[in-house]
Design an enzyme around this catalytic site. Structure first.
Site, PDB file in Angstrom:
ATOM      1  N   GLY A   1       3.473  12.190   0.218  1.00 33.61           N
ATOM      2  CA  GLY A   1       2.097  12.022  -0.248  1.00 33.61           C
ATOM      3  C   GLY A   1       1.137  13.099   0.223  1.00 33.61           C
TER       4      GLY A   1
ATOM      5  N   LYS B   1      -4.699   4.632   5.514  1.00 37.30           N
ATOM      6  CA  LYS B   1      -4.841   4.915   4.087  1.00 37.30           C
ATOM      7  C   LYS B   1      -6.248   5.385   3.742  1.00 37.30           C
ATOM      8  CE  LYS B   1      -0.701   3.141   3.100  1.00 37.30           C
ATOM      9  NZ  LYS B   1       0.424   4.008   2.743  1.00 37.30           N
TER      10      LYS B   1
END
Length: 505
Positions: free
Chosen positions: A120, A393
């Protein structure tokens, strides 16, 4: 050390039995779509002059094509989840962490490898490059902390646990440059790449890229379920087995709670389990997370994207499904080899619909690494403490991990013993704090939060140094207003609104 898919490796001798002629398609349109896709993929491969590179590309496209034809097959058959067969897991399927025997066995570590899912980017937090390169604590990145943990583990126990990174085409180049700085560290770092699949045009069901060198935004990494194909095809799986490694601990690179746990590893060995998924109790913040379910007597992972619309609220229910998947997984390497050799790894397909900046609707077909649990013997969940799930996150998560709620010990974040409550405070920072750089400029120092339950901050708000927050604190600066929280302020169960500006003089 870096691995890439090698056409000469054992993995390439596999054949995919489900060819176009044997697939049981229901309807000519699906068969036509499959045939058209196969033609397009062949055309893409034919544009690569170098034979070695063409074989490598074709291998990736074979994997994509199998996923695509399975997707068409399921759509044609109208395959839907039978909700009536989905039940809460049994006591045998979820083992409480507290019931597992304690272990300090160094022998177990000799058979272990650690893998971080590193595909990611940090774009959602306003950062460029791999998310693992974001600084999260004391000037150290996710990667720094992970390497430090493994290095300490190896040194303390006189073992050599390798540290593996599964990169995507988005993160591979940057990651390879970054890991060079660990060359003198006592840890063997291995990188390999997951597959690159072409995005699919929703209307025509044809690939978006027209060339193997089309811009990267026309391709996508097909989810972390691709781990099995990629580690097998790269030859890395065989190498780990040759080195005597038998167990793989997999986790997301941004989960700072995912550290090597002697007890779970030993439990896996003693219980002869080929796959263990760490789960933890749901809170209201986790209702969309994948959960383990009993599907007609078989344990399986269920993601919200697979749930029919009419049952989504049932899925989110904390009463029926009390736990969710942390994506901390312990997997037997010999079992991966067996399942891949038998070509039996078939993971549920998640259809991810996207819209490009140009407005074109595209499809990404993805799989989840935890979905493989159904293929392994004696597979089960272990219900672990929440401390083993500490993902970053957003900047709200970053606020927590940089605060005095945690201390850093050999790369591990440990809860401050002075914290009186077992739960973690709920933090909601507004859009003004969304990007890391904005977040950093709005705090002179991160407030002390040992006695905090809930913090909500919205609007143009800045914090001085040595601020302390207790109980429930809500700070709202309306549009056009600004709030400065002065240095040394203690806020306990307070709502702050309006406009407050403190100027230096």
């Amino acid at each position: 050390m870096s691995f890439s898919k090698k056409p000469s490796a054992v993995g390439n001798e596999r054949h995919h039995p489900h060819t176009l002629s044997t697939l049981d398609f229901q309807g000519a349109s699906s068969a036509a779509a499959a045939k058209a896709m196969k033609s397009e993929l062949s055309n893409l491969a034919s544009q690569i002059p170098n034979e070695e590179e063409r074989k490598y590309f074709s291998q990736e496209m074979d994997g994509f094509y199998m996923l695509f034809t399975r997707y068409l097959d399921e759509k044609a058959k109208g395959k839907k989840l039978d909700w009536d067969k989905i039940q809460t897991p049994s006591d045998e399927q979820i083992v409480p962490y507290a019931s597992i025997a304690e272990s300090t066995s160094k022998d177990d570590l000799q058979k272990l490898a650690v893998l971080k899912l590193n595909g990611g980017l940090g774009t959602t937090m306003g950062c460029v490059g791999p998310k693992s390169a974001i600084e999260v604590r004391d000037g150290m990145t996710f990667l720094d902390l992970s390497v430090r943990q493994i290095e300490y583990l190896n040194k303390k126990n006189d073992v050599s646990v390798p540290f593996i990174l599964m990169n995507s085409f988005n993160t591979d180049d940057d990651t390879k440059r970054i890991v060079q700085k660990y060359a003198t560290h006592n840890v063997d770092i291995i990188t390999f790449n997951q597959s690159r699949h072409p995005r699919i045009k929703k209307e025509s069901l044809l690939p978006v890229p027209r060339s193997p060198t089309s811009p990267i935004e026309q391709w996508y990494p097909p989810g972390h379920g691709d781990l099995y194909e990629s580690i097998y095809n790269s030859g890395l799986l065989d190498q780990l087995l040759e080195q005597g490694k038998e167990y793989l601990f997999v986790s997301n690179v941004d989960n700072l709670g995912a550290t090597v746990d002697f007890n779970i590893l030993h439990h896996m060995i003693e219980s002869n389990s080929e796959f263990i998924m760490e789960v933890t109790d749901k809170t209201k913040a986790d209702i969309k997370g994948g959960t383990l379910v009993d599907d007609d007597g078989q344990i399986r992972l269920l993601e919200i994207a697979q749930v029919p619309d009419e049952h989504v609220e049932d899925f989110k229910s904390i009463k029926k499904f009390k736990i969710f998947n942390t994506n901390n997984l312990w997997i037997n390497l010999k079992a991966i080899k067996r399942i891949m050799d038998e070509e039996a790894m078939e993971l549920e397909i998640i259809e991810n619909n996207k819209t490009t900046p140009e407005g074109e609707k595209v499809i990404q077909l993805e799989t989840a690494v935890g979905a493989a649990i159904k293929h392994f013997s004696n597979a089960h969940g272990v219900n672990v403490p929440r401390t083993r799930f500490l993902p970053v996150k957003s900047t709200s998560d970053l606020f927590l991990v940089t605060s005095n709620l945690y201390s850093l010990i050999h790369g591990r974040l440990e809860v401050n013993p002075d914290r009186m409550f077992s739960n973690v405070p709920l933090i909601k920072l507004g859009d003004h704090f969304k990007k890391v750089n904005d977040f950093l400029t709005r705090f002179k120092t991160i407030p002390h939060i040992l006695e905090l339950d809930h913090l909500t901050v919205t609007g143009d708000v800045s914090f001085g140094s040595k601020v302390e927050l207790r109980g429930t604190v809500i700070i709202v600066a309306n549009h056009g207003e600004h709030i400065d929280i002065p240095s040394g302020t203690i806020l306990e169960n307070k709502v702050v609104t309006g406009c407050l500006r403190i100027l230096d003089h």
